[in-house]
Design an enzyme around this catalytic site. Structure first.
Site, PDB file in Angstrom:
ATOM      1  N   THR A 206       0.851  -1.194   0.000  1.00  0.00           N
ATOM      2  CA  THR A 206       0.000   0.000   0.000  1.00  0.00           C
ATOM      3  C   THR A 206       0.885   1.242   0.000  1.00  0.00           C
ATOM      4  O   THR A 206       1.961   1.243   0.608  1.00  0.00           O
ATOM      5  CB  THR A 206      -0.892  -0.028   1.261  1.00  0.00           C
ATOM      6  OG1 THR A 206      -1.724  -1.188   1.190  1.00  0.00           O
ATOM      7  CG2 THR A 206      -1.766   1.206   1.384  1.00  0.00           C
ATOM      8  N   GLY A 207       0.405   2.298  -0.665  1.00  0.00           N
ATOM      9  CA  GLY A 207       1.142   3.569  -0.655  1.00  0.00           C
ATOM     10  C   GLY A 207       1.519   3.996  -2.063  1.00  0.00           C
ATOM     11  O   GLY A 207       1.269   3.275  -3.037  1.00  0.00           O
TER      12      GLY A 207
ATOM     13  N   THR B 249       4.460   4.313  -3.540  1.00  0.00           N
ATOM     14  CA  THR B 249       5.473   3.497  -4.219  1.00  0.00           C
ATOM     15  C   THR B 249       4.843   2.186  -4.689  1.00  0.00           C
ATOM     16  O   THR B 249       5.115   1.718  -5.801  1.00  0.00           O
ATOM     17  CB  THR B 249       6.663   3.213  -3.281  1.00  0.00           C
ATOM     18  OG1 THR B 249       6.921   4.384  -2.505  1.00  0.00           O
ATOM     19  CG2 THR B 249       7.909   2.835  -4.057  1.00  0.00           C
TER      20      THR B 249
ATOM     21  N   GLY C  93       5.966  -0.797   0.450  1.00  0.00           N
ATOM     22  CA  GLY C  93       6.742   0.412   0.743  1.00  0.00           C
ATOM     23  C   GLY C  93       7.111   0.490   2.217  1.00  0.00           C
ATOM     24  O   GLY C  93       6.832  -0.427   2.995  1.00  0.00           O
TER      25      GLY C  93
ATOM     26  N   GLY D 215       3.270   2.043   7.989  1.00  0.00           N
ATOM     27  CA  GLY D 215       1.926   2.348   8.471  1.00  0.00           C
ATOM     28  C   GLY D 215       1.520   3.792   8.268  1.00  0.00           C
ATOM     29  O   GLY D 215       0.477   4.218   8.754  1.00  0.00           O
ATOM     30  N   GLY D 216       2.368   4.536   7.511  1.00  0.00           N
ATOM     31  CA  GLY D 216       2.001   5.923   7.203  1.00  0.00           C
ATOM     32  C   GLY D 216       0.653   5.999   6.508  1.00  0.00           C
ATOM     33  O   GLY D 216      -0.095   6.966   6.668  1.00  0.00           O
TER      34      GLY D 216
ATOM     35  N   GLU E 292      -0.555  -5.220   6.267  1.00  0.00           N
ATOM     36  CA  GLU E 292       0.796  -5.284   5.675  1.00  0.00           C
ATOM     37  C   GLU E 292       1.674  -6.265   6.448  1.00  0.00           C
ATOM     38  O   GLU E 292       2.434  -7.033   5.857  1.00  0.00           O
ATOM     39  CB  GLU E 292       1.441  -3.894   5.676  1.00  0.00           C
ATOM     40  CG  GLU E 292       0.801  -2.950   4.667  1.00  0.00           C
ATOM     41  CD  GLU E 292       1.315  -1.525   4.747  1.00  0.00           C
ATOM     42  OE1 GLU E 292       1.202  -0.824   3.746  1.00  0.00           O
ATOM     43  OE2 GLU E 292       1.820  -1.108   5.803  1.00  0.00           O
TER      44      GLU E 292
HETATM   45  C1  5RP Z   1       1.157   2.180   4.355  1.00  0.00           C
HETATM   46  C2  5RP Z   1       2.633   2.006   4.376  1.00  0.00           C
HETATM   47  C3  5RP Z   1       3.379   2.480   3.189  1.00  0.00           C
HETATM   48  O1  5RP Z   1       4.036   1.408   2.617  1.00  0.00           O
HETATM   49  C4  5RP Z   1       4.343   3.549   3.613  1.00  0.00           C
HETATM   50  O2  5RP Z   1       3.607   4.577   4.241  1.00  0.00           O
HETATM   51  C5  5RP Z   1       5.117   4.104   2.419  1.00  0.00           C
HETATM   52  O3  5RP Z   1       4.280   4.856   1.603  1.00  0.00           O
HETATM   53  P1  5RP Z   1       4.783   5.586   0.308  1.00  0.00           P
HETATM   54  O4  5RP Z   1       5.197   4.537  -0.659  1.00  0.00           O
HETATM   55  O5  5RP Z   1       3.551   6.359  -0.151  1.00  0.00           O
HETATM   56  O6  5RP Z   1       5.912   6.509   0.675  1.00  0.00           O
HETATM   57  O7  5RP Z   1       3.233   1.485   5.284  1.00  0.00           O
HETATM   58  O8  5RP Z   1       0.586   1.765   5.558  1.00  0.00           O
END
Ligand code: 5RP
Length: 233
Positions: A32-33, A35, A89, A102-103, A110
Site C-alpha cells: 500500500t502507498g 510506491t 513500501g 503504516g504511514g 501489511e
Molecule cells: C502504508 C505504508 C506504506 O508502505 C508507507 O507509508 C510508504 O508509503 P509511500 O510509498 O507512499 O511513501 O506502510 O501503511
C-alpha cells in the site's frame, strides 16, 4: 504529503525494479502507498505482456480496488496462507533493514501479509533511508477503539509523544475498524526490539508499525539508479 518530481521518479524506479522478482505461478502480496502504486501498475503491464501469477493478496482496500481495476487477479490468505513474495513500501528503513511502516494506515494487513510470505521486499525512495528509526516518522500503533485512553497512557509511559491519527478532522479508522495512535520519539528509537515487545504487551494494541527482521532486501530508487540493499544477518 507532497512529493517532488525527483522523489516520484525514485518511487517509480523502485516499483518497476521489484517486478523483476515476480515469477510465473507465484502467489504474491501487494503493498500500500504511493510506491506500491507504481509497482502495481508495472505488474499489471507485465501481466498484459504474458507474466502469469496465481494471485495477489492486497494489503488494503485501496490496493484491492486499484489492483482489480487494473485486472490483477486477487486472492486471500485463506486460499493461500503462504505467499512466495510480498512487495511493499516503508516510511523509514535503517541499516539493518528494520522498518517503520503504516504511514498509510495499512500496517496490520501489511504485517500479516509480510509474515505470511517467504520473501519480503521493500521498495522506497532515498528519503526513507535513516541511520536510526524514529527521527522523522512516528511509530503507528493500531489499537482497538475501546482501549484508546489506557493504551495512550501506557504508550506515553514508554516515552512516546502520542497523537491519535485523524483524517479530514475525523478520527481515522483502519480497514479493520481500529484507531491509530502515532507514537513520536523525537530523539530516535534506541532499541526497536525492546520497544516492540513493550508496545505489544499493552492490552488493546493490535499491531505495531515496527517491522523487525522481516525484510530480505530493500530496492531504493535514486538519482544514480536503483540500489539494492540486502539483509545480511
Ligand atoms: C502504508 C505504508 C506504506 O508502505 C508507507 O507509508 C510508504 O508509503 P509511500 O510509498 O507512499 O511513501 O506502510 O501503511
Amino acid at each position: 504529503m507532497q512529493h517532488s518530481p525527483e522523489q516520484l521518479r525514485e518511487k517509480q524506479m523502485a516499483g518497476e525494479e521489484a517486478i523483476k522478482y515476480i515469477e510465473n505461478g507465484m502467489v504474491i502480496g501487494i503493498g500500500t502507498g504511493t510506491t506500491a502504486v507504481y509497482m502495481i501498475q508495472a505488474l499489471a503491464q507485465r501481466l498484459r505482456e504474458g507474466l502469469t501469477i496465481v494471485g495477489a493478496v492486497p494489503t488494503s482496500e485501496a490496493t484491492a480496488q486499484l489492483a482489480s481495476k487494473l485486472g490483477i487477479p486477487l486472492t486471500d490468505l485463506d486460499a493461500h496462507p503462504q505467499l512466495d513474495l510480498a512487495i511493499d513500501g516503508a516510511d523509514e528503513i535503517d541499516g539493518q533493514l528494520r522498518l517503520i511502516k503504516g504511514g498509510g494506515g495499512a500496517l496490520l494487513r501489511e504485517k500479516i501479509v509480510a509474515a505470511a510470505s517467504r520473501r519480503f521486499i521493500i521498495i522506497a525512495d532515498t528519503s526513507k533511508l535513516v541511520s536510526q528509526l524514529g527521527h522523522a516518522f512516528p511509530v503507528p500503533v493500531e489499537t482497538i477503539p475501546f482501549a484508546r485512553t489506557p493504551a495512550h497512557l501506557q504508550l506515553q509511559a514508554l516515552g512516546a509523544h502520542v497523537q491519535l491519527r485523524q483524517r479530514d478532522g475525523q478520527v481515522f479508522h483502519t480497514d479493520s475498524g481500529n484507531i491509530i495512535l502515532d507514537c513520536f520519539f523525537p530523539g530516535g528509537i534506541r532499541d526497536p526490539q525492546a520497544l516492540h515487545i513493550n508496545m505489544k504487551s499493552i492490552v488493546g494494541v493490535v499491531e505495531i508499525g515496527l517491522f523487525l527482521g522481516m525484510t530480505e532486501r530493500a530496492i531504493i530508487g535514486s538519482a544514480n539508479g536503483v540500489q539494492v540493499l540486502v539483509n545480511r544477518p
